[in-house]
Write an enzyme that holds these catalytic residues in place. Structure first.
Site, mmCIF file in Angstrom:
data_model
loop_
_atom_site.group_PDB
_atom_site.id
_atom_site.type_symbol
_atom_site.label_atom_id
_atom_site.label_comp_id
_atom_site.label_asym_id
_atom_site.label_seq_id
_atom_site.Cartn_x
_atom_site.Cartn_y
_atom_site.Cartn_z
ATOM 1 N N LYS A 1 0.873 -1.188 0.000
ATOM 2 C CA LYS A 1 0.000 0.000 0.000
ATOM 3 C C LYS A 1 0.905 1.233 0.000
ATOM 4 C CE LYS A 1 -3.906 0.345 2.378
ATOM 5 N NZ LYS A 1 -5.005 0.449 1.409
HETATM 6 C C1 PLP Z 1 -6.195 -0.669 -4.015
HETATM 7 C C2 PLP Z 1 -6.846 -1.474 -2.948
HETATM 8 N N1 PLP Z 1 -7.313 -2.692 -3.252
HETATM 9 C C3 PLP Z 1 -7.907 -3.463 -2.317
HETATM 10 C C4 PLP Z 1 -8.081 -3.026 -1.019
HETATM 11 C C5 PLP Z 1 -8.735 -3.930 -0.006
HETATM 12 O O1 PLP Z 1 -7.780 -4.421 0.888
HETATM 13 P P1 PLP Z 1 -8.154 -4.780 2.397
HETATM 14 O O2 PLP Z 1 -9.294 -5.717 2.320
HETATM 15 O O3 PLP Z 1 -6.933 -5.386 2.962
HETATM 16 O O4 PLP Z 1 -8.524 -3.493 3.071
HETATM 17 C C6 PLP Z 1 -7.622 -1.748 -0.666
HETATM 18 C C7 PLP Z 1 -7.781 -1.246 0.708
HETATM 19 O O5 PLP Z 1 -6.943 -1.377 1.521
HETATM 20 C C8 PLP Z 1 -6.979 -0.957 -1.644
HETATM 21 O O6 PLP Z 1 -6.520 0.252 -1.351
#
Ligand code: PLP
Length: 310
Positions: free
Chosen positions: A155
């Site tokens: 991230k």
């Molecule tokens: C680009 C992106 N994809 C998917 C997700 C979903 O990930 P998670 O379920 O770990 O929050 C997020 C959020 O964190 C995101 O920013």
């Protein structure tokens, strides 16, 4: 209730936590973050920090990619977060935002010869997508960044310009959310969510090789589908047109939870209403995320609230 931060190794009100305007991460996006939910259980007077260890494990992967070196283990990060949540005094659902960043006040694009620092903010989060009524999406004209450009498995702050371009384009065109395709034209994910389809009664979701963030809600939903509904998930490449002919579609994410997709590119998905599998998964996820199902206790990090002074 004042928002609180852990900043420069101290706990303090968010209003006192400031960085200099030459900070490297501000100029070059050289930082990575997490989004973690602290779900408030008013009956038990405690928070469930949902899958916090998994969030911090993923964050440490981002540190490796960005060459961020900080003396924190996953356990220590969890302890600091729990203390911050406790100190904040909130007695409602909270959103926790840890951020590790290149903190040197220095000009020059690079990852080396820079200091790193780490902070955590605890705040509240209004509903991100309308998970109750479902969302309308478009396929973005922006393509998902590739692992050879900025690795999406972390991230990484800079990568979110890609998400922001897609989200704002969708919003300005009257949609709730964007679905990004890969350079090759396969479905990747939403601007801040993973995507699932129900097709022929099966659950399908794009694989990590299609430049998705390996979502923790995605993993949770796959496990709940298998354990509680007996439905396996196929991780495979998805064509754009498969979205149009799917029986159901939904997003998963820490901010979005499980959000039904009712329409894509002005085509109703299935009946155009929330699908049966989606509704079951929404219910299961809502129950599990507050931390009351002992079967999933490995996912819970429970923090008792401080007694309120009267
Ligand atoms: C680009 C992106 N994809 C998917 C997700 C979903 O990930 P998670 O379920 O770990 O929050 C997020 C959020 O964190 C995101 O920013």
């Amino acid at each position: 209730m004042a928002d609180y931060a852990f900043f420069q190794k101290q706990f303090m009100p968010l209003s006192e936590a400031k960085i200099g305007i030459l900070t490297h991460a501000l100029h070059y996006g050289t930082a990575c973050f997490e989004g973690i939910r602290g779900n408030w259980d008013s009956k038990q007077n405690r928070f469930c920090l949902f899958r916090i260890q998994d969030h911090y494990k993923r964050m440490l992967d981002g540190w490796r990619i960005l060459k961020i070196k900080l003396p924190y283990s996953v356990d220590k990060l969890c302890q600091l977060t729990a203390e911050l949540v406790e100190r904040s005094g909130y007695q409602e659902d909270v959103y926790i935002r840890p951020l590790a960043y290149k903190s040197s006040e220095a000009v020059g694009v690079r990852l080396h010869n820079l200091n790193d620092d780490f902070l955590i903010i605890v705040t509240t989060l209004p509903p991100y997508l309308d998970a109750e009524n479902g969302v309308r999406c478009c396929t973005s004209s922006w393509r998902r960044v590739d692992d050879t450009m900025i690795p999406p498995r972390g991230k990484i702050c800079g990568i979110y310009v890609n998400s922001a371009l897609a989200k704002t384009e969708a919003w300005e065109n009257g949609f709730d959310e964007a679905i990004l395709l890969t350079q090759e034209g396969h479905v990747s994910e939403g601007s801040g969510e993973n995507i699932f389809l129900v097709l022929g009664g099966k659950l399908i979701t794009p694989p990590s090789s299609d430049n998705i963030l390996m979502g923790i809600t995605r993993d949770t939903v796959m496990k709940l589908a298998k354990n509680e509904l007996g439905i396996d998930t196929l991780e495979r490449q998805v064509d754009r047109s498969e979205l149009y002919v799917a029986e159901e579609c939904f997003f998963t994410g820490t901010a979005a939870n499980v959000a039904p997709i009712l329409e894509i590119d002005r085509r109703p998905i299935g009946t155009g209403k929330i699908g049966k599998v989606t509704a079951k998964l929404q219910k299961l996820f809502a129950e599990v995320m507050v931390g009351r199902n002992a079967k999933y206790s490995d996912w819970y990090y429970l923090v008792c609230a401080k007694p309120v002074k009267v």
